[in-house]
Design a protein around this motif. Structure first.
Motif, short mmCIF file in Angstrom:
data_model
loop_
_atom_site.label_atom_id
_atom_site.label_comp_id
_atom_site.label_asym_id
_atom_site.label_seq_id
_atom_site.Cartn_x
_atom_site.Cartn_y
_atom_site.Cartn_z
N SER A 3 -8.33 5.22 -12.16
CA SER A 3 -7.74 6.26 -11.37
C SER A 3 -6.39 5.66 -10.75
N LYS A 4 -6.64 4.62 -10.20
CA LYS A 4 -5.08 4.29 -9.51
C LYS A 4 -4.00 4.07 -10.47
N SER A 5 -4.05 3.72 -11.79
CA SER A 5 -3.25 3.77 -12.67
C SER A 5 -2.77 5.16 -12.95
N LEU A 6 -3.64 6.05 -13.10
CA LEU A 6 -3.28 7.48 -13.52
C LEU A 6 -2.74 8.11 -12.45
N ILE A 7 -2.93 7.78 -11.22
CA ILE A 7 -2.03 8.16 -9.97
C ILE A 7 -0.63 7.63 -10.10
N ILE A 8 -0.47 6.41 -10.33
CA ILE A 8 0.73 5.69 -10.29
C ILE A 8 1.50 6.14 -11.73
N ASN A 9 0.97 6.53 -12.66
CA ASN A 9 1.64 7.09 -13.90
C ASN A 9 2.32 8.39 -13.57
N ILE A 10 1.41 9.22 -13.13
CA ILE A 10 1.80 10.74 -13.03
C ILE A 10 2.82 10.90 -11.87
N LEU A 21 11.78 12.72 -1.97
CA LEU A 21 11.73 13.69 -1.01
C LEU A 21 11.39 15.10 -1.69
N GLY A 22 11.59 15.22 -2.82
CA GLY A 22 11.51 16.54 -3.55
C GLY A 22 10.06 16.61 -3.97
N VAL A 23 9.05 15.74 -4.02
CA VAL A 23 7.79 15.52 -4.51
C VAL A 23 6.90 15.61 -2.93
N GLY A 24 6.04 16.65 -2.82
CA GLY A 24 4.95 16.73 -1.61
C GLY A 24 4.00 16.06 -2.08
N LEU A 25 3.08 15.58 -1.13
CA LEU A 25 1.68 14.83 -1.21
C LEU A 25 0.90 15.90 -1.86
N SER A 38 -9.12 10.71 -1.89
CA SER A 38 -9.24 9.66 -3.16
C SER A 38 -7.71 8.92 -3.20
N LEU A 39 -6.83 9.78 -2.70
CA LEU A 39 -5.27 9.20 -2.75
C LEU A 39 -5.45 8.10 -1.82
N TYR A 40 -5.70 8.60 -0.67
CA TYR A 40 -5.72 7.47 0.55
C TYR A 40 -6.65 6.29 0.29
N HIS A 41 -7.60 6.48 -0.50
CA HIS A 41 -8.39 5.32 -0.80
C HIS A 41 -7.75 4.11 -1.62
N HIS A 42 -6.81 4.72 -2.53
CA HIS A 42 -6.17 3.70 -3.15
C HIS A 42 -4.76 3.30 -2.73
N PRO A 44 -3.65 3.41 1.27
CA PRO A 44 -4.01 3.80 2.53
C PRO A 44 -2.62 4.13 3.52
N ASN A 45 -1.59 3.77 3.05
CA ASN A 45 -0.30 3.90 3.84
C ASN A 45 0.25 5.09 3.24
N GLY A 46 -0.27 5.63 2.49
CA GLY A 46 0.13 6.98 1.95
C GLY A 46 1.32 6.90 0.86
N LYS A 47 2.34 8.11 1.04
CA LYS A 47 3.01 8.12 -0.18
C LYS A 47 4.12 7.09 -0.22
N GLU A 48 4.64 6.46 0.62
CA GLU A 48 5.62 5.31 0.57
C GLU A 48 5.05 4.22 -0.11
N GLU A 49 3.82 3.86 0.20
CA GLU A 49 2.99 2.81 -0.46
C GLU A 49 2.81 3.26 -1.89
N LEU A 50 2.64 4.49 -2.29
CA LEU A 50 2.26 5.05 -3.59
C LEU A 50 3.96 4.88 -4.47
N LEU A 51 5.10 5.09 -3.89
CA LEU A 51 6.25 5.00 -4.41
C LEU A 51 6.51 3.43 -4.58
N ILE A 52 6.12 2.62 -3.64
CA ILE A 52 6.10 1.14 -3.81
C ILE A 52 5.30 0.76 -5.10
N ALA A 53 4.42 1.37 -5.36
CA ALA A 53 3.60 0.69 -6.51
C ALA A 53 4.23 1.50 -7.79
N CYS A 54 4.45 2.60 -7.53
CA CYS A 54 5.39 3.38 -8.76
C CYS A 54 6.59 2.67 -9.20
#
Length: 186
Positions: A3-10, A21-25, A38-42, A44-54
């Motif tokens: 699920s974490k890889s799927l979140i990152i890919n999408i 900025l054009g993509v909301g949570l 589920s998102l915050y499980h992977h 925890p620091n939210g959208k910015e942490e997700l961006l860095i993983a991407c």
């Protein structure tokens, strides 16, 4: 795929298409079919942490692709032209170039977030390293190779942005044609 890889890919695809900025949570949650928990499980620091993983995932994909291309061609010029040809084909087929530009993310949020700026800087450094190593193999000194690699990275990244804004592959074609002449002069 977990699920974490799927979140990152999408999310990577969404960020590339619409910008950070054009993509909301909520859009990310809907596209991934996830709850906020589920998102915050992977992430925890939210959208910015997700961006860095991407960005890390994108960097890995870009540099792996570049390294493969550069291993199959004898010189920097032929390898770079093959890479640019692939970008042109993607642009002409899809009307966009996914996976090869960090400029839009840096300009959009890099000045607001030191971790995002740093993740993008690492990506550019790795790309420059691929160019530089091939240039050294071609006979350029380490110092000259680093300078040329920076110029090549800037030229290709800039031409990708021009392709996207002008809706034509012409900027990449020009860089591919001019590159051999520039390397001969040096």
């Amino acid at each position: 795929m977990d699920s974490k890889s799927l979140i990152i890919n999408i999310s990577t695809a969404l960020f590339q298409k619409k910008g950070y900025l054009g993509v909301g949570l909520n859009e990310i949650l809907k596209a991934c079919n996830l709850s906020k928990g589920s998102l915050y499980h992977h992430f925890p620091n939210g959208k910015e942490e997700l961006l860095i993983a991407c960005l890390h995932s994108l960097n890995e994909a870009i540099t792996t692709d570049m390294e493969e291309i550069f291993q199959h061609y004898p010189s920097t010029v032929t390898a770079t032209q093959a890479m640019i040809k692939k970008l042109i084909e993607q642009f002409e087929r899809d009307g966009m170039i996914t996976g090869y530009t960090f400029s839009s993310i840096v300009s959009e949020i890099g000045s607001l977030s030191e971790p995002v700026r740093y993740a993008c800087a690492l990506s550019f450094t790795k790309i420059e390293g691929i160019f530089s190593n091939k240039l050294v193999t071609d006979g350029f000194s380490e110092e000259t190779a680093r300078s040329i690699a920076l110029m090549m990275t800037a030229a290709i990244e800039g031409s990708i942005m021009l392709c996207l804004t002008q809706q034509t592959s012409e900027p990449l074609k020009i860089v591919s044609q001019v590159l051999p002449n520039l390397l001969r002069v040096l």
